[in-house]
Structures are given as structure tokens and as C-alpha cells.
Write a protein that holds these residues in place. Structure first.
Motif, mmCIF file in Angstrom:
data_model
loop_
_atom_site.group_PDB
_atom_site.id
_atom_site.type_symbol
_atom_site.label_atom_id
_atom_site.label_comp_id
_atom_site.label_asym_id
_atom_site.label_seq_id
_atom_site.Cartn_x
_atom_site.Cartn_y
_atom_site.Cartn_z
ATOM 1 N N MET A 1 0.841 -1.197 0.000
ATOM 2 C CA MET A 1 0.000 0.000 0.000
ATOM 3 C C MET A 1 0.875 1.246 0.000
ATOM 4 O O MET A 1 2.066 1.198 0.298
ATOM 5 C CB MET A 1 -0.850 0.015 1.268
ATOM 6 C CG MET A 1 -0.031 0.226 2.528
ATOM 7 S SD MET A 1 -0.922 1.231 3.709
ATOM 8 C CE MET A 1 0.203 1.245 5.103
ATOM 9 N N ARG A 2 0.237 2.382 -0.300
ATOM 10 C CA ARG A 2 0.986 3.646 -0.322
ATOM 11 C C ARG A 2 0.747 4.393 0.986
ATOM 12 O O ARG A 2 -0.362 4.395 1.526
ATOM 13 C CB ARG A 2 0.580 4.465 -1.533
ATOM 14 C CG ARG A 2 1.039 3.767 -2.816
ATOM 15 C CD ARG A 2 0.411 4.287 -4.076
ATOM 16 N NE ARG A 2 0.882 5.627 -4.364
ATOM 17 C CZ ARG A 2 0.182 6.720 -4.174
ATOM 18 N NH1 ARG A 2 -1.030 6.666 -3.699
ATOM 19 N NH2 ARG A 2 0.694 7.894 -4.462
ATOM 20 N N ASP A 16 5.363 6.464 -0.300
ATOM 21 C CA ASP A 16 6.112 5.266 -0.664
ATOM 22 C C ASP A 16 5.204 4.036 -0.655
ATOM 23 O O ASP A 16 4.179 4.018 0.028
ATOM 24 C CB ASP A 16 7.245 5.070 0.369
ATOM 25 C CG ASP A 16 8.406 4.282 -0.186
ATOM 26 O OD1 ASP A 16 8.360 3.907 -1.374
ATOM 27 O OD2 ASP A 16 9.360 4.029 0.589
ATOM 28 N N GLU A 17 5.621 3.037 -1.406
ATOM 29 C CA GLU A 17 4.935 1.737 -1.391
ATOM 30 C C GLU A 17 5.546 0.944 -0.240
ATOM 31 O O GLU A 17 6.764 0.688 -0.236
ATOM 32 C CB GLU A 17 5.201 1.048 -2.740
ATOM 33 C CG GLU A 17 4.357 -0.163 -3.048
ATOM 34 C CD GLU A 17 2.878 0.141 -3.269
ATOM 35 O OE1 GLU A 17 2.072 -0.611 -2.724
ATOM 36 O OE2 GLU A 17 2.562 1.141 -3.964
ATOM 37 N N ASP A 19 4.867 -2.308 2.992
ATOM 38 C CA ASP A 19 4.107 -3.532 3.264
ATOM 39 C C ASP A 19 3.229 -3.356 4.498
ATOM 40 O O ASP A 19 3.659 -2.743 5.487
ATOM 41 C CB ASP A 19 5.075 -4.706 3.513
ATOM 42 C CG ASP A 19 5.881 -5.015 2.255
ATOM 43 O OD1 ASP A 19 5.286 -5.004 1.159
ATOM 44 O OD2 ASP A 19 7.111 -5.215 2.364
ATOM 45 N N LYS A 126 9.110 -1.866 5.408
ATOM 46 C CA LYS A 126 9.627 -1.660 4.055
ATOM 47 C C LYS A 126 10.925 -2.458 3.967
ATOM 48 O O LYS A 126 11.841 -2.238 4.781
ATOM 49 C CB LYS A 126 9.891 -0.165 3.818
ATOM 50 C CG LYS A 126 10.629 0.164 2.534
ATOM 51 C CD LYS A 126 9.683 0.359 1.377
ATOM 52 C CE LYS A 126 10.437 0.668 0.091
ATOM 53 N NZ LYS A 126 9.568 0.787 -1.075
#
Ligand code: NAD
Ligand code: ZN
Ligand code: ZN
Length: 366
Positions: A1-2, A16-17, A19, A126
Motif C-alpha cells: 500500500m501507499r 512510498d509503497e 508492506d 519496508k
């Protein structure tokens, strides 16, 4: 998710992407519909918050829909509309058992404040590196995993881009007036700083029946709003100007209640000096760690009170529904508090706007 991640203080947030893990026992995955940006988010980014260490997803004023519930969750189901409260009680310490949830300082609560689950872990990461959600919320993101105890179910008819403000600014402001100062009908209140929180101190004082509410700010646009939301007198001041003299020109004996809602300790002193004998001052603003409030001992001697105000003393399960009722009955305006709505990609614009100081709330809609 962002998500909007603070990897370093004093730097723009990185959208950012990252987890997000599934909710575990007593946890809920919330799809965030809207999140206000509070000055406390800016304090975090400016390295002035004792509870915000990078890497952290900022945001603590969110509302959304339940996406998934973890084992043991009994009161919420997929699709429920929820507000993420500023904190969730542990439920088992002496203070929680006595109903004094604001003063729960259990390990669960202290970990929650720094964005950790009771066991010290987080559900965000991340590349295997843990990321903490601000205040256990981290609402400037597409999703948040939150303890059930920190969520309050609301009527699905209430727009989530307004309901989100009950996560922090509205509960803190209303609670400062109703729970901390306990403003009495017919009294006189002074509110220094009429932003996202201060405007709700004004609305809370009006709900409590204050006869006179003096709004004070350095921005004229804030005073126009203050007047729409219940202020009876507006004091426009230059930064650094002596406020007690201006207040005493209106109320010679001083006000019954004074609220500092900026986060600047010299203004706490000025709020205190604006009160009458026996008056009450509430420091709602969050000053930088290590700063000190100076109080004239003879002024304090005359039976005046100076109170702190963590989260407006709010008990989420009691106060968020109360706020929603006032909104639905028309005694509390939420729509006027939202100035701009922006997508997550533009999140840094909300922080720039807070720095300039001429907007109320920017709401981010991930
Ligand atoms: N007690 C709590 O639990 C709690 C919760 C939320 C926010 N806060 C704190 O409350 C403070 C206010 O937050 P906010 O989101 O409303 O901020 P905001 O930026 O929306 O509002 C601050 C207001 O203060 C005004 N101001 C600035 N300098 C002034 C001065 N010298 N005299 C008069 N007015 C002045 C600004 O023009 C602005 O309208 C911050 O310190 C924030 O961290 C505390
Ligand atoms: Zn806040
Ligand atoms: Zn507790």
C-alpha cells in the motif's frame, strides 16, 4: 500500500509503497477514507515530538471503513465506518478500570503512543525494516492496522472527510472545554490560537453555554471563522504583542477560562495572566520538549489554576459519539473546519500550508 513516510525529520514526507501485514488478535485493518493533518504532525516532522521517531507513517486524524478484522474482534465487522481515536485504553490497569482512560500509562498505552502494538511490534514495514504508525494510527496512508480499542464505530451517513477530524482536533478542542476546563454556562472564555484545535475549543465553550468567547489569532481569516463558530469578540494580534492588556480592555477583571492553543510557552504565560482571580488556564498546545512555562508566583497565589490537556481528556467511546451527535443536531460545525481536500501524493502541501498558517484543516483522501 501507499503511505506518507517520515524517513527523516526536516525532510518532505515520502509517499512510498510499503508492506502492511494482516491484523492479529484484537486488531483491525482499516481502509483510510480521509485524514486531517494536525500541527502535531508538523511538530513530528520538525523533530519536536517526543513520540515520533523515523521511520514513521504520520497522521493521527483518520476515518475509514473496516476492511478486515483479526481474531478476537467482536464489536466491528467488514464495512463498518470508524474513526481512529488518538489513543486506545489498555482496559486492564487501575486507571482504565476506574474509567480514567486518559491517564492510562500502561505499557500498552506508552507503546501505542510511539506507534507500537502492545508486544512492541508494528504491522508496517519496508524491505523488512519496521515502520511505526504515528500514535498507533498512521492515517496518512491507504490502510492502517489499529487495535480495536482505538476504533470507534460511527453512523455510516456521516461523511468520513468530516468525521476524521474527531480523531484529534475536534475531540481535543471540545474536550479541553468540556472535560478539562469544565466551562460553566454564562462564563467568559479566551482562546489564543484559532486553528484546527482552537476553533473547536470555541465550539466546545459555546456548547457549554459560555456567554462570552474571545478569540485571539494573528491571522484575520481565522478570526472570521472563529466568529462564525461562536466567538463573540475577536482580537487580532501581532506576533509578540501583549495579549493580557488587550483582553483586560474588554474584561477588566480577567476571563474565567483561558486556553493556549498554539504550542508556544510565552503564550501560556499570557493566557494565565489574562484570567481573573480563581480563573483556569488550559495549555492545549504542545510546546517543544525542554521548554518551560514561566508563571508569576503572586498571580498563581490568587487561586488560579493551570492545567495540561492530553487529547482533551477524551474517552473515545464516550466522546466521539457525543461529537457525532452534536454534528448531526447542528450544534457543532465540522464542514467549516475543512479548507482543502487533497490526494495522498500532495501530502507535503498540507504541511507547507500549516507552516504558513493561513488554513484550518487540510484533509488528505488516500
Ligand atoms: N493537547 C493535545 O493533545 C493536542 C492535540 C492536538 C494538537 N495539539 C497542539 O495544539 C496546537 C495547535 O494545533 P492546531 O492543529 O490547531 O494548529 P494550527 O496551526 O491549525 O493553529 C494554530 C493557530 O495559532 C495561531 N497563532 C500562531 N501564533 C500566534 C500568536 N502569537 N498569537 C495568537 N495566535 C497565534 C495561528 O495563526 C493558527 O491559527 C499545536 O501545538 C498542536 O501540536 C495538542
Ligand atoms: Zn493532533
Ligand atoms: Zn490502562
Amino acid at each position: 500500500m501507499r503511505a506518507a513516510v517520515m524517513y527523516e525529520t526536516h525532510q518532505p514526507l515520502v509517499v512510498d509503497e510499503i508492506d502492511v501485514a494482516s491484523p492479529r488478535n484484537d486488531e483491525v485493518l482499516v481502509r483510510i477514507a480521509a485524514s486531517g493533518v494536525c500541527r502535531s504532525d508538523l511538530h513530528a516532522l520538525d523533530g519536536e515530538s517526543p513520540v515520533a521517531q523515523p521511520p514513521m507513517v504520520l497522521g493521527h486524524e483518520g476515518a475509514g471503513l473496516v476492511e478486515e478484522v483479526g481474531p478476537g474482534v467482536t464489536d466491528l465487522a467488514k464495512g463498518d465506518a470508524v474513526v481512529i481515536a488518538l489513543y486506545g485504553p489498555c482496559g486492564t490497569c487501575n486507571e482504565c478500570r476506574a474509567g480514567d482512560i486518559t491517564n492510562c500509562w500502561s505499557e500498552t498505552r506508552t507503546r501505542n503512543m510511539v506507534g507500537r502494538m502492545p508486544d512492541g511490534t508494528t504491522r508496517l514495514s519496508k524491505d523488512g525494516r519496521a515502520i511505526a504508525p504515528m500514535c498507533g494510527s498512521g492515517s496518512l496512508a491507504e490502510y492502517a492496522v489499529v487495535r480495536e480499542a482505538q476504533l470507534v464505530k460511527i453512523d455510516p451517513d456521516i461523511p468520513l472527510d468530516l468525521a476524521c477530524l474527531a480523531g484529534c482536533g475536534v475531540t481535543t478542542g471540545i474536550g479541553a472545554a468540556l472535560n478539562i476546563a469544565r466551562v460553566r454556562p454564562g462564563s467568559c472564555a479566551l482562546v489564543i490560537g484559532c486553528g484546527g484545535v482552537g476553533l473547536n475549543v470555541i465550539q466546545g465553550s459555546a456548547i457549554a453555554g459560555a456567554a462570552r468567547i474571545i478569540a485571539c489569532d494573528t491571522q484575520r481569516s481565522k478570526l472570521d471563522l472563529a466568529s462564525d463558530l461562536g466567538a463573540t469578540d475577536c482580537l487580532w494580534v501581532e506576533p509578540g504583542e501583549q495579549i493580557p492588556e488587550r483582553v483586560k480592555a474588554l474584561v477588566p477583571a480577567g476571563v474565567d477560562y483561558a486556553f493556549e492553543v498554539v504550542g508556544h510557552t510565552p503564550l501560556v504565560t499570557q493566557a494565565f495572566e489574562s484570567t481573573r482571580t480563581g480563573g483556569t488556564t488550559v495549555m492545549v498546545g504542545a510546546p517543544a520538549p525542554g521548554t518551560t512555562v514561566t508563571i508569576d508566583s503572586r498571580v498563581l497565589f490568587s487561586d488560579r489554576k493551570l492545567l495540561g490537556c492530553m487529547g482533551g481528556g477524551n474517552i473515545p467511546a464516550r466522546d466521539i459519539p457525543r461529537i457525532m451527535r452534536h454534528y448531526q443536531q447542528g450544534t457543532l460545525d465540522l464542514a467549516k473546519l475543512v479548507e482543502t481536500r487533497i490526494p495522498l501524493d500532495d501530502v507535503n502541501d498540507a504541511f507547507d500550508a500549516l507552516r504558513v498558517g493561513d488554513t484550518v484543516r487540510t484533509v488528505v483522501q488516500p
